[in-house]
Design a protein around this motif. Structure first.
Motif, short mmCIF file in Angstrom:
data_model
loop_
_atom_site.label_atom_id
_atom_site.label_comp_id
_atom_site.label_asym_id
_atom_site.label_seq_id
_atom_site.Cartn_x
_atom_site.Cartn_y
_atom_site.Cartn_z
N ASP A 153 0.82 -1.23 0.00
CA ASP A 153 0.00 0.00 0.00
C ASP A 153 0.84 1.27 0.00
O ASP A 153 0.34 2.34 0.35
CB ASP A 153 -0.92 0.08 1.24
CG ASP A 153 -2.01 -0.96 1.19
OD1 ASP A 153 -2.38 -1.37 0.07
OD2 ASP A 153 -2.49 -1.36 2.26
N GLU A 155 1.84 3.27 -2.31
CA GLU A 155 1.31 4.37 -3.13
C GLU A 155 0.09 5.02 -2.48
O GLU A 155 -0.03 6.24 -2.46
CB GLU A 155 0.97 3.86 -4.53
CG GLU A 155 2.22 3.45 -5.30
CD GLU A 155 1.93 3.13 -6.75
OE1 GLU A 155 0.75 2.91 -7.10
OE2 GLU A 155 2.90 3.11 -7.54
N LEU A 156 -0.80 4.18 -1.94
CA LEU A 156 -1.99 4.73 -1.27
C LEU A 156 -1.57 5.53 -0.04
O LEU A 156 -2.11 6.61 0.24
CB LEU A 156 -2.93 3.58 -0.87
CG LEU A 156 -4.30 4.01 -0.31
CD1 LEU A 156 -5.09 4.78 -1.36
CD2 LEU A 156 -5.09 2.78 0.16
N ARG A 157 -0.59 5.03 0.71
CA ARG A 157 -0.08 5.76 1.88
C ARG A 157 0.43 7.14 1.48
O ARG A 157 0.12 8.14 2.13
CB ARG A 157 1.07 4.99 2.52
CG ARG A 157 0.64 3.77 3.34
CD ARG A 157 1.84 2.92 3.68
NE ARG A 157 1.51 1.79 4.54
CZ ARG A 157 1.49 1.86 5.87
NH1 ARG A 157 1.80 2.98 6.47
NH2 ARG A 157 1.17 0.81 6.59
N GLU A 159 -0.31 8.89 -1.14
CA GLU A 159 -1.40 9.75 -1.63
C GLU A 159 -2.23 10.30 -0.48
O GLU A 159 -2.68 11.45 -0.53
CB GLU A 159 -2.27 8.98 -2.63
CG GLU A 159 -1.53 8.79 -3.96
CD GLU A 159 -2.19 7.81 -4.90
OE1 GLU A 159 -3.30 7.33 -4.60
OE2 GLU A 159 -1.59 7.51 -5.96
N LEU A 160 -2.47 9.50 0.57
CA LEU A 160 -3.23 10.01 1.71
C LEU A 160 -2.41 11.02 2.51
O LEU A 160 -2.95 11.99 3.05
CB LEU A 160 -3.72 8.85 2.59
CG LEU A 160 -4.82 8.00 1.94
CD1 LEU A 160 -5.13 6.77 2.79
CD2 LEU A 160 -6.09 8.83 1.72
N VAL A 195 1.13 13.41 11.41
CA VAL A 195 0.05 12.77 10.65
C VAL A 195 0.60 12.21 9.33
O VAL A 195 0.29 11.08 8.94
CB VAL A 195 -1.08 13.79 10.38
CG1 VAL A 195 -2.09 13.24 9.37
CG2 VAL A 195 -1.77 14.18 11.67
N HIS A 199 0.76 8.29 8.11
CA HIS A 199 0.29 7.74 6.83
C HIS A 199 1.40 6.92 6.17
O HIS A 199 1.15 5.85 5.62
CB HIS A 199 -0.11 8.88 5.88
CG HIS A 199 -1.49 9.41 6.10
ND1 HIS A 199 -2.61 8.62 6.10
CD2 HIS A 199 -1.94 10.67 6.31
CE1 HIS A 199 -3.69 9.37 6.30
NE2 HIS A 199 -3.31 10.62 6.44
N PRO A 203 0.90 2.04 11.24
CA PRO A 203 0.26 0.74 11.06
C PRO A 203 -0.76 0.73 9.91
O PRO A 203 -1.21 1.77 9.50
CB PRO A 203 -0.46 0.49 12.40
CG PRO A 203 -0.62 1.85 13.01
CD PRO A 203 0.48 2.71 12.50
#
Lengths: 203, 203
Positions: A153, A155-157, A159-160, A195, A199, A203
């Motif tokens: 994850d 890439e998703l991390r 992006e968030l 924060v 991300h 975890p």
């Protein structure tokens, strides 16, 4: 770069340096036009006029309006796109703070704020400009940060994490919501960096 | 509301209900014009034409273009602006998830996504529209969430939580960055809700 140095030492090749000057002048004009008017209202003709050249020359060097935009964004975003190297230098447990400071550094600096603002405005309003944003900023900047994580994850991390930074920049610099807009940037970084770190490596 | 019920039971007051119908028609036309064209390209004349009335009537009911925009946004954002009541129902330790689900609920629903998108696009591009956004969304929605927190920095906390949500919505629904744009919304909520909760009630 080697080429440029070689040329400086020898006799200047007149036509090539003229061409480079014209190309740069068109890029500067394009950046100003896109910044002031946004993607949709900017025309190749208007860019040519501002650069003092014929429209045909703009097409000759860059192609379509989308391609002029991409070239202008590439120049404007050059510091951002070269940053992942700097972001990579340092321990992974500080990457949240480095990413946060890098993004706010771009927004707090008036010289880079306007080009970035123009990119964001254009990307929000126009699908072609959004595609350029995805190719340049998302693919180059975010993917290179993700490559350092070596996590599922990743890439998703990234992006968030970017979403927290993009959203904070939108509300602080574009919409100017108070108290966020006038709070000292160090207080914002103190709240946002953990924060972003969470991300990226949490975890 | 009591007034409307009373009128239904008695003889309809012709001129008043005509006026209400015209007002509504102008608002619907305004929402469509602003959604399609954005704030800057929309004119009172265009709204009047779409509603089949004279421009003078639009000015009579609403005033300036800014005031028409504010009224149209108020209608479009009505679910969002009435939500804080629902957001308030429930324990404070779940407020992050309630806030997150509420915002993504608005964006995932095609009926509310378009008006919100129009508001965001206009606010990003135009200072007048940004001011309307600040008054309506920031002042009403965010301040009411902040009032529940009863913490120092409550407003800044809510704005940074909103920044995570706004940024995620921008990258997912507007810029459409992958993989964020096509990841299942429940996976996004699972990652974002704890962050929002942390902003609101964390250290």
């Amino acid at each position: 770069m080697g080429d440029v140095t070689a040329r400086k030492r020898g006799r200047p090749r007149r036509t090539e340096s003229d061409a480079a000057g014209t190309r740069d002048r068109i890029l500067v004009a394009a950046r100003e036009e896109f910044s002031e008017r946004g993607y949709e209202k900017t025309s190749v003709r208007g860019i040519a006029k501002a650069a003092g050249v014929d429209s045909a020359l703009v097409h000759h060097y860059f192609g379509t309006k989308e391609q002029v935009f991409e070239a202008a964004v590439e120049v404007a975003a050059a510091p951002a796109l070269s940053a992942p190297a700097a972001l990579a230098e340092g321990p992974l447990e500080d990457i949240g703070e480095r990413f946060t400071r890098f993004i706010f550094g771009v927004w707090e600096n008036p010289a880079t704020r306007l080009p970035i603002l123009a990119i964001v405005r254009s990307a929000v309003n126009n699908e072609t400009a959004a595609a350029v944003f995805r190719r340049l900023v998302a693919a180059q900047l975010l993917r290179r940060v993700a490559d350092q994580l070596d996590l599922p994850d990743a890439e998703l991390r990234v992006e968030l994490a970017a979403a927290q930074l993009v959203g904070t920049a939108m509300l602080r610099y574009v919409i100017k919501v108070e108290p966020l807009a006038s709070t000292d940037i160090e207080r914002i970084i103190a709240r946002v960096a953990p924060v972003v770190q969470g991300h990226l490596t949490g975890p």
